[in-house]
Design a protein around this motif. Structure first.
Motif, PDB file in Angstrom:
ATOM      1  N   ASP A   1       2.957   2.454   5.230  1.00  0.00           N
ATOM      2  CA  ASP A   1       2.603   2.736   6.626  1.00  0.00           C
ATOM      3  C   ASP A   1       2.017   4.135   6.809  1.00  0.00           C
ATOM      4  N   GLU A   2       2.498   5.094   6.002  1.00  0.00           N
ATOM      5  CA  GLU A   2       2.065   6.477   6.185  1.00  0.00           C
ATOM      6  C   GLU A   2       0.726   6.748   5.517  1.00  0.00           C
ATOM      7  N   THR A   3       0.529   6.210   4.326  1.00  0.00           N
ATOM      8  CA  THR A   3      -0.690   6.516   3.574  1.00  0.00           C
ATOM      9  C   THR A   3      -1.746   5.423   3.689  1.00  0.00           C
ATOM     10  N   ASN A   4      -1.340   4.252   4.175  1.00  0.00           N
ATOM     11  CA  ASN A   4      -2.220   3.090   4.277  1.00  0.00           C
ATOM     12  C   ASN A   4      -2.781   2.674   2.914  1.00  0.00           C
ATOM     13  N   LYS A   5      -2.006   2.978   1.847  1.00  0.00           N
ATOM     14  CA  LYS A   5      -2.399   2.609   0.496  1.00  0.00           C
ATOM     15  C   LYS A   5      -1.417   1.598  -0.081  1.00  0.00           C
ATOM     16  N   LYS A   6      -1.928   0.808  -1.014  1.00  0.00           N
ATOM     17  CA  LYS A   6      -1.046  -0.137  -1.687  1.00  0.00           C
ATOM     18  C   LYS A   6      -0.039   0.613  -2.555  1.00  0.00           C
ATOM     19  N   THR A   7       1.187   0.166  -2.535  1.00  0.00           N
ATOM     20  CA  THR A   7       2.221   0.731  -3.400  1.00  0.00           C
ATOM     21  C   THR A   7       3.108  -0.405  -3.869  1.00  0.00           C
ATOM     22  N   LYS A   8       3.747  -0.208  -5.000  1.00  0.00           N
ATOM     23  CA  LYS A   8       4.606  -1.249  -5.546  1.00  0.00           C
ATOM     24  C   LYS A   8       6.069  -0.875  -5.373  1.00  0.00           C
TER      25      LYS A   8
ATOM     26  N   ASN B   1       8.090  -6.771  -9.083  1.00  0.00           N
ATOM     27  CA  ASN B   1       7.641  -5.882  -8.016  1.00  0.00           C
ATOM     28  C   ASN B   1       6.600  -6.589  -7.167  1.00  0.00           C
ATOM     29  N   ILE B   2       6.340  -6.028  -6.017  1.00  0.00           N
ATOM     30  CA  ILE B   2       5.316  -6.568  -5.130  1.00  0.00           C
ATOM     31  C   ILE B   2       4.493  -5.405  -4.582  1.00  0.00           C
TER      32      ILE B   2
ATOM     33  N   LYS C   1       4.043   1.957 -18.600  1.00  0.00           N
ATOM     34  CA  LYS C   1       3.751   0.735 -17.846  1.00  0.00           C
ATOM     35  C   LYS C   1       4.086   0.878 -16.367  1.00  0.00           C
ATOM     36  N   GLY C   2       4.384   2.118 -15.943  1.00  0.00           N
ATOM     37  CA  GLY C   2       4.520   2.375 -14.518  1.00  0.00           C
ATOM     38  C   GLY C   2       5.904   2.691 -14.006  1.00  0.00           C
TER      39      GLY C   2
END
Length: 330
Positions: free
Chosen positions: A190-197, A184-185, A242-243
């Protein structure tokens, strides 16, 4: 009436916590029907000593000593628990193979099976030709770069899985698509301006079956071996803690396995009291969604290991999480 075919403890696994006595007691309190003790086998080379083991100055020799201590302890617990008529839980004793290191390692596993008369082997691949692929993102990236990206890495991993299955014929094939754990990366939404994997497969819009036929062929061949040898694939709930939003394996491989009538068993891959049976409710929802009607479990009858089926309806109607058994003192 849950089951797990894959467990570890802090007594004999340095990245786990809580004692072997404690995790067995937890399984008894949660009314597990089957609890398999499957500590890792020793590794034969200093190159495969894990960081937490290096801190303790452990060596291949001390790992073997630890493994022998585990087997002795596990057999003692098994005798006490399995012969107590007041306990519903049954203990099976085996080990996790950590295949994928080299053929010498697999040969050792075959020898250990005989030496300890293991009831179950949990067959797994944690290394891709010397590189640990489920320790952390940085180490996984080394493997990713060595094999020139995701397709090459997957191909090498599933080649090793096939080899492990063919050579060990383990009762339980563990976390079949573990290679995906760190695939994963992080991106900025774009909508939340938060990091997501997101997975690299998603980012590249990869469908393994259609886009990487050589990899899909290896997956198919491993599944065919599982069926030929009458093995079982674990639904491993540790992926959720683990996500992931599913257990191992993911639904593309699961659907292929279901179409070929693979037998599934439940595993929590627990590494301490708090992880015994953790997230099983999500595993059950996953099975319902995919239309699986039965799962299997290993048992001991008249001194022989047998595989039995249990319906999802029976599991879902069992009040095992609500039963509060007293502590069992070893």
């Amino acid at each position: 009436m849950p089951y797990t075919h894959h467990s570890h403890s802090g007594s004999y696994c340095k990245h786990a916590h809580d004692t072997l006595d404690s995790v067995v007691n937890t399984a008894i309190k949660k009314n597990f029907k089957i609890f398999c003790l499957t500590e890792h086998v020793p590794r034969l080379d200093d190159a495969y000593i894990y960081p937490e083991e290096k801190e303790l100055d452990m060596t291949p020799n001390s790992l073997m000593v630890q493994f022998n201590e585990y087997v002795k302890h596990a057999r003692q617990l098994q005798e006490k628990v399995n012969n107590d008529s007041n306990i519903n839980t049954k203990i099976l004793v085996g080990f996790e193979s950590e295949g994928g290191i080299n053929d010498e390692h697999l040969d050792m596993c075959l020898k250990l099976r005989k030496d300890i008369n293991a009831e179950v082997i949990v067959g797994s691949v944690h290394h891709v030709n010397g590189i640990d692929i489920d320790f952390d993102q940085e180490t996984w990236n080394i493997a990713f770069n060595k094999y020139n990206g995701l397709q090459g890495l997957y191909k090498e991993y599933f080649t090793l899985v096939k080899n492990m299955i063919n050579k060990l014929k383990p009762e339980i094939v563990a976390h079949f698509d573990l290679i995906r754990l760190f695939a994963n990366i992080e991106i900025i939404d774009d909508e939340t301006n938060k990091k997501t994997k997101i997975s690299r497969e998603q980012r590249l819009n990869i469908n393994i079956e259609n886009d990487w036929p050589e990899v899909w062929k290896l997956i198919n061949e491993s599944i065919d071996l599982i069926i030929e040898y009458d093995l079982a694939v674990e639904l491993n709930s540790s992926a959720i803690r683990k996500g992931w939003d599913t257990p191992y394996p993911k639904d593309d491989i699961m659907k292929l396995m279901i179409s070929k009538n693979v037998k599934f068993v439940l595993s929590d891959d627990s590494h301490g009291d708090d992880q015994v049976g953790l997230n099983y409710q999500f595993v059950m929802n996953y099975l319902i969604k995919l239309g699986v009607k039965d799962v299997f479990y290993y048992d001991i009858e008249d001194g022989k290991v047998v595989k039995k089926a249990v319906s999802l309806n029976e599991l879902l109607n069992d009040p095992f999480w609500n039963i509060n058994y007293p502590d069992y003192t070893f």
